[in-house]
Design an enzyme around this catalytic site. Structure first.
Site, PDB file in Angstrom:
ATOM      1  CG  ASN A   1       6.003   3.494   6.777  1.00  0.00           C
ATOM      2  OD1 ASN A   1       5.351   3.107   7.759  1.00  0.00           O
ATOM      3  ND2 ASN A   1       5.548   4.401   5.938  1.00  0.00           N
TER       4      ASN A   1
ATOM      5  CE  LYS B   1       3.677   2.558   3.346  1.00  0.00           C
ATOM      6  NZ  LYS B   1       3.365   2.786   1.944  1.00  0.00           N
TER       7      LYS B   1
ATOM      8  CG  HIS C   1       3.990   8.206   4.606  1.00  0.00           C
ATOM      9  ND1 HIS C   1       2.957   7.795   3.794  1.00  0.00           N
ATOM     10  CD2 HIS C   1       5.061   7.447   4.280  1.00  0.00           C
ATOM     11  CE1 HIS C   1       3.398   6.812   3.012  1.00  0.00           C
ATOM     12  NE2 HIS C   1       4.677   6.581   3.294  1.00  0.00           N
TER      13      HIS C   1
ATOM     14  CD  GLU D   1       0.717   5.119   2.693  1.00  0.00           C
ATOM     15  OE1 GLU D   1       0.941   4.790   3.864  1.00  0.00           O
ATOM     16  OE2 GLU D   1       1.260   4.574   1.708  1.00  0.00           O
TER      17      GLU D   1
ATOM     18  CD  GLU E   1       8.188   7.430   1.238  1.00  0.00           C
ATOM     19  OE1 GLU E   1       8.702   6.311   1.296  1.00  0.00           O
ATOM     20  OE2 GLU E   1       7.103   7.706   1.773  1.00  0.00           O
TER      21      GLU E   1
HETATM   22  P1  13P Z   1       6.361   0.935  -0.783  1.00  0.00           P
HETATM   23  O1  13P Z   1       7.811   0.560  -0.502  1.00  0.00           O
HETATM   24  O2  13P Z   1       5.398  -0.139  -0.436  1.00  0.00           O
HETATM   25  O3  13P Z   1       6.214   1.482  -2.165  1.00  0.00           O
HETATM   26  O4  13P Z   1       6.020   2.142   0.215  1.00  0.00           O
HETATM   27  C1  13P Z   1       6.877   3.219   0.288  1.00  0.00           C
HETATM   28  C2  13P Z   1       6.527   4.034   1.451  1.00  0.00           C
HETATM   29  O5  13P Z   1       5.478   4.659   1.488  1.00  0.00           O
HETATM   30  C3  13P Z   1       7.445   4.056   2.583  1.00  0.00           C
HETATM   31  O6  13P Z   1       7.121   5.058   3.471  1.00  0.00           O
END
Ligand code: 13P
Length: 254
Positions: free
Chosen positions: A12, A14, A98, A100, A167
């Site tokens: 991901n 982002k 997700h 976020e 997560e």
């Molecule tokens: P990190 O691997 O940077 O902790 O992020 C995890 C994540 O949100 C994957 O979707």
């Protein structure tokens, strides 16, 4: 490592990487991951890089995913991207719910439910994210929160191709991964809930990923857990060499 379910490791990215940066990642990554056969590798770049990567992946086993989707196929929804558009670009997977998006964009369970439904109707496999915050964990509410996210996110939906990513919010981008024991407990719990919501046979076939500070040095521990079928990787998926070590389960390939 024998897994009854085919492991899946997804990047991901982002809101990182321009088209040029995405293409140079892939140029470096493809040869490094060339020997990996028994794991589904999915890359979820920003929307803007999907077309360029779909052309590169045409003759490669790497699969393409999006980071979000809208719930209608077309219409007056300024700024949104539809499941049909993602399918047209060669996407097979889409991340939905997700943390976020839940916490920064304030997406709620109803929106997430609509998005999962729309993805399923277009044969995009949802990577449905669930997970508790630190205060929720500290209050002993982790199971309850995740149970509600599953129930509401999947409400009125039929069983079908689905990936669930556990997560924990406190592990995302913090460098503090869940312990394999905590991840084992929660992924086992998620599978139990899926069996209760649908049926056990289907639940046994659903791939459940762990996400949150996954790195080359800790991936193998997670993959050894019985109910963890892969990982959703943020920060450590941005560098081709690191992500290649992750999909090789930190095996140097020698
Ligand atoms: P990190 O691997 O940077 O902790 O992020 C995890 C994540 O949100 C994957 O979707």
């Amino acid at each position: 490592m024998f897994k009854f379910r085919k492991p899946l490791i997804a990047a991901n990215w982002k809101m990182h990487k321009t088209v040029t940066e995405s293409l140079s990642f892939v140029k470096e990554f493809l040869p490094l991951a060339a020997g990996v056969r028994d794991i589904d590798i999915v890359i979820c770049p920003p929307f803007t890089a999907l077309l360029a990567l779909s052309m590169v992946f045409e003759n490669s086993p790497i699969k393409l995913g999006a980071q979000d989707v809208f719930w209608a196929n077309q219409g007056a929804y300024t700024g949104e991207i539809s499941p049909l558009m993602l399918q047209d670009l060669g996407c097979q997977y889409v991340i939905i719910g997700h943390s976020e998006r839940r916490h920064i964009i304030e997406e709620n369970d109803l929106i997430i439910n609509r998005k999962i439904s729309a993805a399923k109707q277009t044969n995009l496999t949802p990577i449905f994210c669930v997970g508790e915050t630190l205060p929720e964990r500290e209050k002993g509410l982790a199971r309850e929160i995740v149970q509600q996210q599953l129930e509401k996110g999947l409400q009125d939906l039929t069983a079908g191709e689905l990936v669930v990513a556990y997560e924990p919010v406190w592990a995302i981008g913090t460098g503090i991964n869940a312990s394999p024991a905590d991840a084992r407990e929660m992924t086992g719990f998620i599978r139990e809930q899926l069996a209760i919501l649908y049926d056990r046979t289907w639940a046994e076939g659903v791939r459940i990923l762990y996400g949150g500070s996954v790195k080359p040095d800790n991936i193998a521990q997670f993959m050894n857990e019985p109910d963890i079928d892969g990982a959703l990787v943020g920060g450590a998926s941005l560098k081709a060499a690191d992500f290649a070590r992750i999909v090789r389960l930190n095996d140097n390939g020698s």
